[in-house]
Design a protein around this motif. Structure first.
Motif, PDB file in Angstrom:
ATOM      1  N   LYS A 186       0.841  -1.199   0.000  1.00 38.50           N
ATOM      2  CA  LYS A 186       0.000   0.000   0.000  1.00 38.50           C
ATOM      3  C   LYS A 186       0.877   1.251   0.000  1.00 38.50           C
ATOM      4  CE  LYS A 186      -3.802  -2.401   0.287  1.00 38.50           C
ATOM      5  NZ  LYS A 186      -4.692  -2.508  -0.903  1.00 38.50           N
ATOM      6  N   ILE A 187       0.296   2.346  -0.450  1.00 40.03           N
ATOM      7  CA  ILE A 187       1.020   3.622  -0.515  1.00 40.03           C
ATOM      8  C   ILE A 187       0.638   4.484   0.685  1.00 40.03           C
ATOM      9  CG2 ILE A 187       1.409   5.728  -1.856  1.00 40.03           C
ATOM     10  CD1 ILE A 187       0.682   4.092  -4.358  1.00 40.03           C
ATOM     11  N   LEU A 188       1.641   5.049   1.342  1.00 39.94           N
ATOM     12  CA  LEU A 188       1.442   5.958   2.469  1.00 39.94           C
ATOM     13  C   LEU A 188       1.879   7.347   2.028  1.00 39.94           C
ATOM     14  CD1 LEU A 188       0.696   6.095   5.521  1.00 39.94           C
ATOM     15  CD2 LEU A 188       3.138   5.790   5.994  1.00 39.94           C
ATOM     16  N   THR A 189       1.024   8.336   2.215  1.00 41.09           N
ATOM     17  CA  THR A 189       1.337   9.696   1.758  1.00 41.09           C
ATOM     18  C   THR A 189       0.464  10.689   2.521  1.00 41.09           C
ATOM     19  OG1 THR A 189       1.860  10.826  -0.348  1.00 41.09           O
ATOM     20  CG2 THR A 189      -0.350   9.954  -0.149  1.00 41.09           C
ATOM     21  N   ILE A 209      -5.484  17.152   3.062  1.00 44.27           N
ATOM     22  CA  ILE A 209      -6.652  16.275   3.197  1.00 44.27           C
ATOM     23  C   ILE A 209      -7.715  16.684   2.194  1.00 44.27           C
ATOM     24  CG2 ILE A 209      -8.545  15.598   4.720  1.00 44.27           C
ATOM     25  CD1 ILE A 209      -6.604  15.802   7.065  1.00 44.27           C
ATOM     26  N   GLN A 210      -8.034  17.992   2.160  1.00 37.45           N
ATOM     27  CA  GLN A 210      -9.082  18.464   1.255  1.00 37.45           C
ATOM     28  C   GLN A 210      -8.685  18.307  -0.209  1.00 37.45           C
ATOM     29  OE1 GLN A 210      -7.686  19.991   3.919  1.00 37.45           O
ATOM     30  NE2 GLN A 210      -8.969  21.688   4.678  1.00 37.45           N
ATOM     31  N   THR A 211      -7.421  18.516  -0.522  1.00 39.76           N
ATOM     32  CA  THR A 211      -6.978  18.520  -1.912  1.00 39.76           C
ATOM     33  C   THR A 211      -6.770  17.116  -2.463  1.00 39.76           C
ATOM     34  OG1 THR A 211      -5.859  20.637  -1.543  1.00 39.76           O
ATOM     35  CG2 THR A 211      -5.207  19.390  -3.489  1.00 39.76           C
ATOM     36  N   LEU A 212      -6.215  16.222  -1.633  1.00 36.89           N
ATOM     37  CA  LEU A 212      -5.830  14.900  -2.112  1.00 36.89           C
ATOM     38  C   LEU A 212      -6.826  13.802  -1.758  1.00 36.89           C
ATOM     39  CD1 LEU A 212      -2.034  15.040  -1.138  1.00 36.89           C
ATOM     40  CD2 LEU A 212      -3.022  15.454  -3.392  1.00 36.89           C
ATOM     41  N   PHE A 213      -7.596  13.988  -0.682  1.00 35.42           N
ATOM     42  CA  PHE A 213      -8.444  12.897  -0.208  1.00 35.42           C
ATOM     43  C   PHE A 213      -9.941  13.186  -0.273  1.00 35.42           C
ATOM     44  CE2 PHE A 213      -4.311  12.026   1.582  1.00 35.42           C
ATOM     45  CZ  PHE A 213      -4.193  10.653   1.487  1.00 35.42           C
ATOM     46  N   ALA A 214     -10.336  14.447  -0.364  1.00 34.39           N
ATOM     47  CA  ALA A 214     -11.762  14.756  -0.477  1.00 34.39           C
ATOM     48  C   ALA A 214     -12.272  14.368  -1.857  1.00 34.39           C
ATOM     49  CB  ALA A 214     -12.000  16.245  -0.231  1.00 34.39           C
ATOM     50  N   ALA A 215     -13.553  13.965  -1.939  1.00 33.63           N
ATOM     51  CA  ALA A 215     -14.135  13.519  -3.205  1.00 33.63           C
ATOM     52  C   ALA A 215     -14.057  14.586  -4.280  1.00 33.63           C
ATOM     53  CB  ALA A 215     -15.580  13.083  -2.982  1.00 33.63           C
ATOM     54  N   ASN A 216     -14.167  15.850  -3.858  1.00 32.67           N
ATOM     55  CA  ASN A 216     -14.112  16.963  -4.824  1.00 32.67           C
ATOM     56  C   ASN A 216     -12.758  17.658  -4.826  1.00 32.67           C
ATOM     57  OD1 ASN A 216     -14.276  18.122  -2.325  1.00 32.67           O
ATOM     58  ND2 ASN A 216     -15.857  19.622  -2.861  1.00 32.67           N
ATOM     59  N   GLY A 217     -11.720  16.995  -4.254  1.00 36.40           N
ATOM     60  CA  GLY A 217     -10.398  17.597  -4.197  1.00 36.40           C
ATOM     61  C   GLY A 217      -9.795  17.784  -5.579  1.00 36.40           C
ATOM     62  N   ALA A 218      -8.974  18.809  -5.717  1.00 32.68           N
ATOM     63  CA  ALA A 218      -8.400  19.129  -7.028  1.00 32.68           C
ATOM     64  C   ALA A 218      -7.542  17.987  -7.571  1.00 32.68           C
ATOM     65  CB  ALA A 218      -7.559  20.405  -6.919  1.00 32.68           C
ATOM     66  N   TYR A 219      -6.899  17.231  -6.679  1.00 30.85           N
ATOM     67  CA  TYR A 219      -6.032  16.130  -7.105  1.00 30.85           C
ATOM     68  C   TYR A 219      -6.391  14.860  -6.326  1.00 30.85           C
ATOM     69  CZ  TYR A 219      -3.559  20.183  -8.885  1.00 30.85           C
ATOM     70  OH  TYR A 219      -3.249  21.362  -9.531  1.00 30.85           O
ATOM     71  N   ASN A 220      -7.638  14.485  -6.437  1.00 29.71           N
ATOM     72  CA  ASN A 220      -8.205  13.408  -5.623  1.00 29.71           C
ATOM     73  C   ASN A 220      -7.589  12.050  -5.960  1.00 29.71           C
ATOM     74  OD1 ASN A 220     -10.624  11.189  -5.676  1.00 29.71           O
ATOM     75  ND2 ASN A 220     -10.561  12.405  -3.805  1.00 29.71           N
ATOM     76  N   PHE A 221      -7.368  11.249  -4.909  1.00 29.58           N
ATOM     77  CA  PHE A 221      -6.748   9.933  -5.036  1.00 29.58           C
ATOM     78  C   PHE A 221      -7.755   8.781  -5.056  1.00 29.58           C
ATOM     79  CE2 PHE A 221      -2.695  11.503  -2.760  1.00 29.58           C
ATOM     80  CZ  PHE A 221      -2.021  11.638  -3.953  1.00 29.58           C
ATOM     81  N   SER A 222      -9.039   9.054  -5.091  1.00 30.56           N
ATOM     82  CA  SER A 222     -10.057   8.060  -4.745  1.00 30.56           C
ATOM     83  C   SER A 222     -10.025   6.799  -5.597  1.00 30.56           C
ATOM     84  CB  SER A 222     -11.450   8.680  -4.818  1.00 30.56           C
ATOM     85  OG  SER A 222     -11.720   9.130  -6.143  1.00 30.56           O
ATOM     86  N   ASP A 223      -9.529   6.875  -6.825  1.00 28.71           N
ATOM     87  CA  ASP A 223      -9.594   5.716  -7.716  1.00 28.71           C
ATOM     88  C   ASP A 223      -8.291   4.915  -7.753  1.00 28.71           C
ATOM     89  OD1 ASP A 223      -8.176   7.703  -8.939  1.00 28.71           O
ATOM     90  OD2 ASP A 223      -9.031   7.412 -10.942  1.00 28.71           O
ATOM     91  N   LEU A 224      -7.365   5.168  -6.834  1.00 23.71           N
ATOM     92  CA  LEU A 224      -6.094   4.456  -6.841  1.00 23.71           C
ATOM     93  C   LEU A 224      -6.202   3.174  -6.014  1.00 23.71           C
ATOM     94  CD1 LEU A 224      -3.466   7.330  -6.529  1.00 23.71           C
ATOM     95  CD2 LEU A 224      -4.519   6.366  -8.578  1.00 23.71           C
ATOM     96  N   LYS A 225      -5.782   2.076  -6.605  1.00 21.57           N
ATOM     97  CA  LYS A 225      -5.947   0.748  -6.009  1.00 21.57           C
ATOM     98  C   LYS A 225      -5.119   0.570  -4.745  1.00 21.57           C
ATOM     99  CE  LYS A 225      -5.203  -4.156  -7.107  1.00 21.57           C
ATOM    100  NZ  LYS A 225      -4.786  -5.120  -8.146  1.00 21.57           N
ATOM    101  N   HIS A 226      -3.919   1.118  -4.722  1.00 21.38           N
ATOM    102  CA  HIS A 226      -2.981   0.834  -3.635  1.00 21.38           C
ATOM    103  C   HIS A 226      -2.976   1.903  -2.547  1.00 21.38           C
ATOM    104  CE1 HIS A 226      -0.936  -2.603  -5.631  1.00 21.38           C
ATOM    105  NE2 HIS A 226      -1.351  -1.988  -6.720  1.00 21.38           N
ATOM    106  N   LEU A 227      -3.848   2.885  -2.633  1.00 22.93           N
ATOM    107  CA  LEU A 227      -3.819   3.988  -1.676  1.00 22.93           C
ATOM    108  C   LEU A 227      -5.002   3.910  -0.713  1.00 22.93           C
ATOM    109  CD1 LEU A 227      -2.117   7.103  -1.900  1.00 22.93           C
ATOM    110  CD2 LEU A 227      -4.511   7.533  -1.427  1.00 22.93           C
ATOM    111  N   PRO A 228      -4.762   3.489   0.532  1.00 20.65           N
ATOM    112  CA  PRO A 228      -5.841   3.470   1.526  1.00 20.65           C
ATOM    113  C   PRO A 228      -6.182   4.883   1.972  1.00 20.65           C
ATOM    114  CG  PRO A 228      -3.765   2.883   2.555  1.00 20.65           C
ATOM    115  CD  PRO A 228      -3.474   3.057   1.084  1.00 20.65           C
ATOM    116  N   LYS A 229      -7.292   5.021   2.645  1.00 21.48           N
ATOM    117  CA  LYS A 229      -7.701   6.354   3.117  1.00 21.48           C
ATOM    118  C   LYS A 229      -6.971   6.669   4.415  1.00 21.48           C
ATOM    119  CE  LYS A 229     -11.459   8.240   1.960  1.00 21.48           C
ATOM    120  NZ  LYS A 229     -12.849   8.739   1.879  1.00 21.48           N
ATOM    121  N   ILE A 230      -5.651   6.780   4.284  1.00 24.34           N
ATOM    122  CA  ILE A 230      -4.773   7.130   5.403  1.00 24.34           C
ATOM    123  C   ILE A 230      -3.976   8.351   5.003  1.00 24.34           C
ATOM    124  CG2 ILE A 230      -2.811   6.415   6.813  1.00 24.34           C
ATOM    125  CD1 ILE A 230      -3.660   3.515   6.348  1.00 24.34           C
ATOM    126  N   VAL A 231      -3.975   9.368   5.840  1.00 23.43           N
ATOM    127  CA  VAL A 231      -3.183  10.566   5.602  1.00 23.43           C
ATOM    128  C   VAL A 231      -2.080  10.615   6.661  1.00 23.43           C
ATOM    129  CG1 VAL A 231      -4.748  12.006   6.969  1.00 23.43           C
ATOM    130  CG2 VAL A 231      -3.237  13.073   5.296  1.00 23.43           C
TER     131      VAL A 231
END
Length: 458
Positions: A186-189, A209-231
């Motif tokens: 998994k990826i930690l970031t 958090i808002q930019t990378l992990f929010a559903a409407n974030g400018a650079y959202n990570f939501s569709d990445l297979k190896h990235l858990p919802k951990i900040v």
């Protein structure tokens, strides 16, 4: 040294042989060691080898000392191995160095080398998988807010800044490379340099958090297979003053909860002066250990951290008294190839948590009846509690005061608890997770002055 860090064994006299760490971080180097003095990193001990050769081949004999401890962590059954990177390999950087020489707060990685960087990391992960050394997590960027900009000869270590857009680009490439190689790591970031960058500030690498992990974030990570919802973020420079200590962590917890992410505190040591709490000069080993425990307590109970990691276990060439950073203080010989070490109280303070609060346990909400405010609590008795089910309860209690204190736990919703045993770290010689006899729980539990006590209930 490995035994002190990793062992869960108990000696015949009931004392612990180690603090049973459940995570170990392995630095994937950028190749500044091979560059020697031309690397521009002034301390040769801060230069790191790279597995990737200039011709594109790999040399897996590099970083021999790092690999030795990685294998020892595995031998001791450390649950989580984490690979992290300070700088991409120097052959992929814009200036051919392991740090920036221009203060533009942009990544040192060449724009056309993102995929090459991702492939390199996947190759490293795959190699260690084949060696039965599985990295549970991979961290491709580190402290992206710092510019790491120095002139050659003035750099202190490997490092690179990253904007949120560049982080998204890099993490997306790494996710694809891991997927292509059928790896499960998994990826930690994003390993923010300060906790407040995770929710605030106004730079190209803020509000992560808002930019990378929010559903409407400018650079959202939501569709990445190896990235858990951990900040992941670092607790540096947010520990000066109890109001600041509490407010930053409360804001972080609120933001993480709003956007449905779990927070990991992935790097902290007492780099600044907050640990002095207004005093001048050096502080004692126990003062440092108590402050370390205090930060851990607040990261867990206020910021709701689900993991906590220290920087760093040791570092060579520092005076024996300057132990605020480390668990073990090294005293190397003249050529830095051997030497001695001493154990600091920080080791046992961390052990009050790491030895007893294990992966899979959950933190319990605690209340108190003394009416103290959170700021007052930070100078009094601090409590955290954890469970592994109805038959397992652990409390870690910090007595920050100069007086013996008593606490009377009011335990609900557990099977009847009859006994307890304490493990105490204090300034007294031998009080290094010192165990008590099994004691009947029929009243108050006594806490030594200026001590950290783990209470295990039975």
């Amino acid at each position: 040294m490995a035994e002190l860090l990793f062992s869960k064994d108990v000696a015949t006299d009931g004392t612990f042989k180690g603090i049973g760490l459940s995570a170990w971080r392995f630095n994937i180097g950028a190749g500044t060691a091979e560059q020697g003095d031309s690397s521009g990193i002034r301390d040769f001990r801060k230069r790191v080898e790279c597995f990737l050769n200039p011709d594109g081949t790999y040399n897996w004999d590099k970083q021999a000392g790092y690999q030795w401890f990685l294998r020892k962590a595995k031998d001791y059954k450390v649950e989580n191995l984490i690979a992290f990177v300070n700088s991409p390999p120097v052959q992929f950087t814009q200036n051919g160095l392991g740090y920036k020489t221009v203060k533009d707060h942009k990544a040192n990685l060449k724009p056309d080398k993102y995929n090459a960087y991702a492939d390199f990391l996947a190759e490293v992960v795959k190699h260690f998988d084949e060696q039965k050394l599985h990295f549970n997590y991979l961290s491709p960027v580190n402290e992206p807010q710092w510019d790491w900009a120095n002139q050659p000869g003035q750099a202190s270590q490997e490092g690179s800044p990253w904007s949120n857009e560049e982080i998204h680009h890099a993490i997306t490439a790494v996710d694809a490379a891991l997927t292509q190689n059928k790896l499960t790591t998994k990826i930690l970031t994003p390993e923010a340099g300060q906790l407040d960058y995770l929710y605030g500030n106004n730079t190209a690498t803020s509000k992560q958090i808002q930019t990378l992990f929010a559903a409407n974030g400018a650079y959202n990570f939501s569709d990445l297979k190896h990235l858990p919802k951990i900040v992941a973020g670092h607790s540096y420079f947010t520990d000066n003053g109890d109001n600041n200590l509490i407010n930053v962590r409360k804001h972080l917890a609120d933001t993480a909860a709003k956007y449905g992410v779990s927070f990991w505190q992935s790097e902290y040591s007492m780099l600044a002066d907050g640990y002095k709490e207004g005093t001048r000069g050096r502080r004692s080993q126990m003062d440092c250990a108590l402050f370390l425990a205090k930060v851990i307590n607040h990261d867990l109970t206020i910021a709701n951290a689900a993991a906590w990691q220290l920087w760093n276990a040791w570092e060579p060439g520092n005076a024996e008294w300057d132990t605020r950073y480390y668990l073990l203080a090294l005293k190397p010989n003249a050529d830095y190839k051997d030497g001695e070490f001493t154990i600091t109280k920080n080791l046992w303070a961390l052990g009050n948590y790491s030895r007893f609060v294990r992966p899979g346990m959950k933190r319990l909400v605690t209340t108190r009846n003394d009416g103290l405010t959170p700021v007052q609590v930070a100078q009094d008795v601090m409590v955290s509690a954890f469970t592994g089910g109805k038959d397992k309860l652990v409390m870690v209690v910090i007595n920050y005061t100069e007086q013996t204190r008593l606490i009377t736990p009011d335990l609900k919703n557990f099977k009847p608890i009859k006994n307890y045993r304490t493990y105490t770290t204090s300034a007294n010689a031998g009080d290094d997770l010192k165990p008590s006899a099994l004691t009947n729980l029929n009243g108050a539990i006594s806490l030594q002055p200026r001590s950290i006590t783990t209470i295990v209930f039975y």
